[in-house]
Motif scaffolding. Structure first.
Motif, PDB file in Angstrom:
ATOM      1  N   ARG A  26       0.812  -1.206   0.000  1.00 42.78           N
ATOM      2  CA  ARG A  26       0.000   0.000   0.000  1.00 42.78           C
ATOM      3  C   ARG A  26       0.849   1.260   0.000  1.00 42.78           C
ATOM      4  NH1 ARG A  26      -5.103   1.266  -1.528  1.00 42.78           N
ATOM      5  NH2 ARG A  26      -5.766   3.209  -0.499  1.00 42.78           N
ATOM      6  N   GLN A  27       2.012   1.251   0.650  1.00 41.95           N
ATOM      7  CA  GLN A  27       2.869   2.426   0.738  1.00 41.95           C
ATOM      8  C   GLN A  27       3.436   2.794  -0.624  1.00 41.95           C
ATOM      9  OE1 GLN A  27       3.278   4.270   3.490  1.00 41.95           O
ATOM     10  NE2 GLN A  27       4.479   5.745   2.300  1.00 41.95           N
ATOM     11  N   VAL A  28       3.812   1.730  -1.373  1.00 42.36           N
ATOM     12  CA  VAL A  28       4.332   1.998  -2.716  1.00 42.36           C
ATOM     13  C   VAL A  28       3.232   2.604  -3.579  1.00 42.36           C
ATOM     14  CG1 VAL A  28       5.291   0.951  -4.792  1.00 42.36           C
ATOM     15  CG2 VAL A  28       6.045   0.179  -2.544  1.00 42.36           C
ATOM     16  N   TYR A  29       2.026   2.115  -3.442  1.00 39.93           N
ATOM     17  CA  TYR A  29       0.912   2.669  -4.206  1.00 39.93           C
ATOM     18  C   TYR A  29       0.658   4.119  -3.844  1.00 39.93           C
ATOM     19  CZ  TYR A  29      -3.884   3.461  -5.731  1.00 39.93           C
ATOM     20  OH  TYR A  29      -5.005   4.012  -6.280  1.00 39.93           O
ATOM     21  N   ASN A  30       0.725   4.433  -2.537  1.00 42.37           N
ATOM     22  CA  ASN A  30       0.493   5.821  -2.100  1.00 42.37           C
ATOM     23  C   ASN A  30       1.575   6.754  -2.625  1.00 42.37           C
ATOM     24  OD1 ASN A  30      -1.850   5.109  -0.749  1.00 42.37           O
ATOM     25  ND2 ASN A  30      -0.772   4.660   1.182  1.00 42.37           N
ATOM     26  N   ASN A  31       2.845   6.284  -2.565  1.00 41.44           N
ATOM     27  CA  ASN A  31       3.939   7.112  -3.068  1.00 41.44           C
ATOM     28  C   ASN A  31       3.777   7.374  -4.557  1.00 41.44           C
ATOM     29  OD1 ASN A  31       5.100   7.206  -0.513  1.00 41.44           O
ATOM     30  ND2 ASN A  31       6.415   5.392  -0.899  1.00 41.44           N
ATOM     31  N   LEU A  32       3.414   6.334  -5.295  1.00 37.02           N
ATOM     32  CA  LEU A  32       3.219   6.486  -6.730  1.00 37.02           C
ATOM     33  C   LEU A  32       2.070   7.444  -7.011  1.00 37.02           C
ATOM     34  CD1 LEU A  32       3.990   5.670  -9.600  1.00 37.02           C
ATOM     35  CD2 LEU A  32       2.455   3.707  -9.405  1.00 37.02           C
ATOM     36  N   GLN A  33       1.012   7.357  -6.215  1.00 31.88           N
ATOM     37  CA  GLN A  33      -0.136   8.248  -6.387  1.00 31.88           C
ATOM     38  C   GLN A  33       0.251   9.692  -6.074  1.00 31.88           C
ATOM     39  OE1 GLN A  33      -2.917   6.986  -7.566  1.00 31.88           O
ATOM     40  NE2 GLN A  33      -4.128   8.854  -7.573  1.00 31.88           N
ATOM     41  N   HIS A  34       1.049   9.898  -5.029  1.00 33.87           N
ATOM     42  CA  HIS A  34       1.507  11.242  -4.657  1.00 33.87           C
ATOM     43  C   HIS A  34       2.403  11.827  -5.746  1.00 33.87           C
ATOM     44  CE1 HIS A  34       2.626  14.605  -2.064  1.00 33.87           C
ATOM     45  NE2 HIS A  34       3.937  14.311  -2.282  1.00 33.87           N
ATOM     46  N   SER A  35       3.278  10.936  -6.306  1.00 37.08           N
ATOM     47  CA  SER A  35       4.171  11.407  -7.380  1.00 37.08           C
ATOM     48  C   SER A  35       3.368  11.793  -8.604  1.00 37.08           C
ATOM     49  CB  SER A  35       5.168  10.304  -7.746  1.00 37.08           C
ATOM     50  OG  SER A  35       5.961   9.970  -6.627  1.00 37.08           O
ATOM     51  N   LEU A  36       2.347  11.033  -8.941  1.00 40.08           N
ATOM     52  CA  LEU A  36       1.513  11.376 -10.080  1.00 40.08           C
ATOM     53  C   LEU A  36       0.770  12.687  -9.838  1.00 40.08           C
ATOM     54  CD1 LEU A  36       0.058   7.848 -11.003  1.00 40.08           C
ATOM     55  CD2 LEU A  36       1.755   9.169 -12.276  1.00 40.08           C
ATOM     56  N   GLY A  37       0.353  12.917  -8.590  1.00 38.01           N
ATOM     57  CA  GLY A  37      -0.323  14.182  -8.270  1.00 38.01           C
ATOM     58  C   GLY A  37       0.611  15.375  -8.421  1.00 38.01           C
ATOM     59  N   SER A  38       1.849  15.222  -7.944  1.00 37.02           N
ATOM     60  CA  SER A  38       2.818  16.321  -8.079  1.00 37.02           C
ATOM     61  C   SER A  38       3.128  16.592  -9.532  1.00 37.02           C
ATOM     62  CB  SER A  38       4.112  15.952  -7.321  1.00 37.02           C
ATOM     63  OG  SER A  38       3.840  15.774  -5.945  1.00 37.02           O
ATOM     64  N   LEU A  39       3.241  15.509 -10.355  1.00 38.88           N
ATOM     65  CA  LEU A  39       3.526  15.669 -11.774  1.00 38.88           C
ATOM     66  C   LEU A  39       2.390  16.408 -12.468  1.00 38.88           C
ATOM     67  CD1 LEU A  39       5.340  15.078 -14.182  1.00 38.88           C
ATOM     68  CD2 LEU A  39       4.226  12.847 -14.414  1.00 38.88           C
ATOM     69  N   ASN A  40       1.153  16.091 -12.073  1.00 38.65           N
ATOM     70  CA  ASN A  40       0.014  16.810 -12.648  1.00 38.65           C
ATOM     71  C   ASN A  40       0.048  18.288 -12.320  1.00 38.65           C
ATOM     72  OD1 ASN A  40      -1.111  14.581 -13.906  1.00 38.65           O
ATOM     73  ND2 ASN A  40      -2.245  13.951 -12.064  1.00 38.65           N
ATOM     74  N   LYS A  41       0.383  18.619 -11.080  1.00 40.85           N
ATOM     75  CA  LYS A  41       0.479  20.034 -10.678  1.00 40.85           C
ATOM     76  C   LYS A  41       1.564  20.748 -11.475  1.00 40.85           C
ATOM     77  CE  LYS A  41      -1.341  19.762  -5.966  1.00 40.85           C
ATOM     78  NZ  LYS A  41      -1.051  20.009  -4.542  1.00 40.85           N
ATOM     79  N   LEU A  42       2.704  20.076 -11.652  1.00 35.69           N
ATOM     80  CA  LEU A  42       3.798  20.682 -12.414  1.00 35.69           C
ATOM     81  C   LEU A  42       3.376  20.961 -13.841  1.00 35.69           C
ATOM     82  CD1 LEU A  42       6.765  21.567 -12.643  1.00 35.69           C
ATOM     83  CD2 LEU A  42       7.346  19.162 -13.138  1.00 35.69           C
ATOM     84  N   LEU A  43       2.665  19.997 -14.440  1.00 32.30           N
ATOM     85  CA  LEU A  43       2.221  20.208 -15.813  1.00 32.30           C
ATOM     86  C   LEU A  43       1.209  21.335 -15.897  1.00 32.30           C
ATOM     87  CD1 LEU A  43       1.878  16.483 -16.993  1.00 32.30           C
ATOM     88  CD2 LEU A  43       3.669  18.138 -17.634  1.00 32.30           C
ATOM     89  N   GLU A  44       0.313  21.421 -14.903  1.00 34.75           N
ATOM     90  CA  GLU A  44      -0.659  22.511 -14.906  1.00 34.75           C
ATOM     91  C   GLU A  44       0.040  23.866 -14.727  1.00 34.75           C
ATOM     92  OE1 GLU A  44      -4.835  21.683 -13.177  1.00 34.75           O
ATOM     93  OE2 GLU A  44      -3.441  20.514 -11.929  1.00 34.75           O
ATOM     94  N   ASP A  45       1.013  23.951 -13.842  1.00 37.12           N
ATOM     95  CA  ASP A  45       1.725  25.216 -13.608  1.00 37.12           C
ATOM     96  C   ASP A  45       2.526  25.598 -14.843  1.00 37.12           C
ATOM     97  OD1 ASP A  45       2.557  27.344 -11.750  1.00 37.12           O
ATOM     98  OD2 ASP A  45       4.562  26.414 -12.000  1.00 37.12           O
ATOM     99  N   LEU A  46       3.067  24.559 -15.557  1.00 34.90           N
ATOM    100  CA  LEU A  46       3.795  24.827 -16.788  1.00 34.90           C
ATOM    101  C   LEU A  46       2.870  25.396 -17.849  1.00 34.90           C
ATOM    102  CD1 LEU A  46       6.419  24.657 -18.431  1.00 34.90           C
ATOM    103  CD2 LEU A  46       5.793  22.288 -18.988  1.00 34.90           C
ATOM    104  N   ARG A  47       1.621  24.949 -17.863  1.00 35.17           N
ATOM    105  CA  ARG A  47       0.686  25.433 -18.855  1.00 35.17           C
ATOM    106  C   ARG A  47       0.209  26.840 -18.544  1.00 35.17           C
ATOM    107  NH1 ARG A  47      -5.192  22.881 -19.957  1.00 35.17           N
ATOM    108  NH2 ARG A  47      -5.233  23.363 -17.744  1.00 35.17           N
ATOM    109  N   TYR A  48      -0.043  27.126 -17.271  1.00 34.33           N
ATOM    110  CA  TYR A  48      -0.572  28.440 -16.907  1.00 34.33           C
ATOM    111  C   TYR A  48       0.541  29.487 -16.678  1.00 34.33           C
ATOM    112  CZ  TYR A  48      -5.239  26.475 -16.393  1.00 34.33           C
ATOM    113  OH  TYR A  48      -6.439  25.885 -16.625  1.00 34.33           O
ATOM    114  N   ASN A  49       1.730  29.078 -16.258  1.00 34.47           N
ATOM    115  CA  ASN A  49       2.830  30.014 -15.972  1.00 34.47           C
ATOM    116  C   ASN A  49       4.093  29.540 -16.661  1.00 34.47           C
ATOM    117  OD1 ASN A  49       1.341  31.714 -13.985  1.00 34.47           O
ATOM    118  ND2 ASN A  49       1.314  29.803 -12.788  1.00 34.47           N
ATOM    119  N   PRO A  50       4.091  29.496 -17.992  1.00 39.79           N
ATOM    120  CA  PRO A  50       5.277  28.991 -18.684  1.00 39.79           C
ATOM    121  C   PRO A  50       6.496  29.892 -18.526  1.00 39.79           C
ATOM    122  CG  PRO A  50       3.716  29.913 -20.239  1.00 39.79           C
ATOM    123  CD  PRO A  50       3.042  29.943 -18.927  1.00 39.79           C
TER     124      PRO A  50
END
Length: 331
Positions: free
Chosen positions: A281-305
């Motif tokens: 379960r911990q590996v799944y949570n870490n992977l989920q957290h990493s995917l969430g951070s990656l999504n935020k980075l992509l959104e910030d890249l789109r709105y504040n390039p």
């Protein structure tokens, strides 16, 4: 010339008439005044309708006539019959005079000759016997049939009483209803027969079905070569499969299933990454957290390039735009 008066003539005619009357009566009674015959007596208990002037026969030959019948007692238990027989016929003493009748019912006295040497003389008595009449014979033959008929009629009467007791009003009503139902069934059968006849007639469904069947049969006949080729190919394929290809195919399939079982085993264990991902379960949570951070980075890249790629011609400073995910979290 001697004259005869009328009284004498009448007397002579009267005598002649009386003589002729006596002669005619005796002739009708079977008596003969001019022939020489002997008289024989026979005593019977019953004469079966025998009458004077009936014939006396010996072996089918007439030898005399019945002269008279006289009752010997008050109850007519014994009847004396007088027979006139030709004198020339010698009748043994142990002969029997039987009263019999022919098919027309005419009675006669039939004498059965005996075997003794002594013969009957005038006014002797002969043994008497009476044959059964045709009516008696018929009665004797019909008596068992009458008894059987009486028994049968009794059984039929019992059967009718039983039938009447069984077929009461309710049963008769049920029988009428059954007959009415049978009539309806027969009407339905007639309708079905008419429908079948219509189907069998030219242009009917069955006729069309047979036409289609004939057409299919014709097509099969026309494509007989193709069907033979298909069967030949199928036979070749069956031979190839029987030649060993099925065994090799099954061996390959078995090997593939074994590998799939190994992969499934590894996935179920915690040795590999996929196993850790599915089981830890911990590996799944870490992977989920990493995917969430990656999504935020992509959104910030789109709105504040400009924060990542700085391209400013006039040196103007751009305003930072908040990303939607942060705004949704704040709300």
């Amino acid at each position: 010339m001697l004259k005869v008066n009328n009284e004498t003539k009448v007397g002579i005619l009267t005598v002649i008439a009386i003589v002729l009357l006596v002669l005619g009566f005796n002739i009708l009674k079977g008596r003969s005044l001019f022939s020489t015959k002997k008289t024989i007596y026979a005593v019977y208990t019953q004469v079966n309708g025998l009458q004077p002037s009936n014939a006396v026969m010996v072996n089918g030959l007439g030898i005399g006539t019945v002269q008279s019948l006289e009752v010997m007692d008050q109850r007519a238990g014994r009847i004396l019959v007088t027979l006139q027989i030709n004198k020339n016929i010698e009748i043994p003493k142990n002969s029997v005079a039987r009263i019999s009748a022919d098919l027309l019912g005419t009675r006669k006295v039939e004498i059965d000759f005996g075997n003794t040497e002594e013969v009957l003389k005038n006014k002797d008595t002969i043994y008497a016997a009476v044959d059964g009449s045709i009516t008696d014979a018929l009665k004797e033959q019909l008596s068992p049939l009458v008894k059987k008929l009486e028994t049968t009629l009794g059984a039929v009467d019992t059967l009718l009483l039983t039938v009447n007791s069984v077929f009461d009003t309710t049963t008769k009503h049920n029988i009428r209803q059954a007959v009415a139902g049978l009539n309806g069934t027969l009407n339905n059968l007639n309708n079905a027969t008419r429908n079948i006849n219509g189907m069998l007639a030219d242009g009917g469904k069955i006729a069309g079905t047979f036409d289609n069947f004939n057409a299919v049969s014709a097509n099969l006949k026309n494509n007989n070569d193709k069907i033979s080729n298909i069967l030949t190919n199928f036979d070749k394929a069956s031979g190839s499969l029987a030649g060993g290809q099925i065994d090799s195919t099954l061996a390959s399939l078995h090997s593939t299933i074994s590998r799939l079982n190994e992969v499934a085993g590894k996935i179920s264990s915690t040795d590999g990454s996929l196993g850790l991902l599915m089981n830890d379960r911990q590996v799944y949570n870490n992977l989920q957290h990493s995917l969430g951070s990656l999504n935020k980075l992509l959104e910030d890249l789109r709105y504040n390039p400009w924060r990542y790629v700085h391209l400013s011609v006039f040196g103007r400073k751009n305003k930072v735009v908040p990303i939607p995910s942060d705004s949704a979290t704040a709300q």
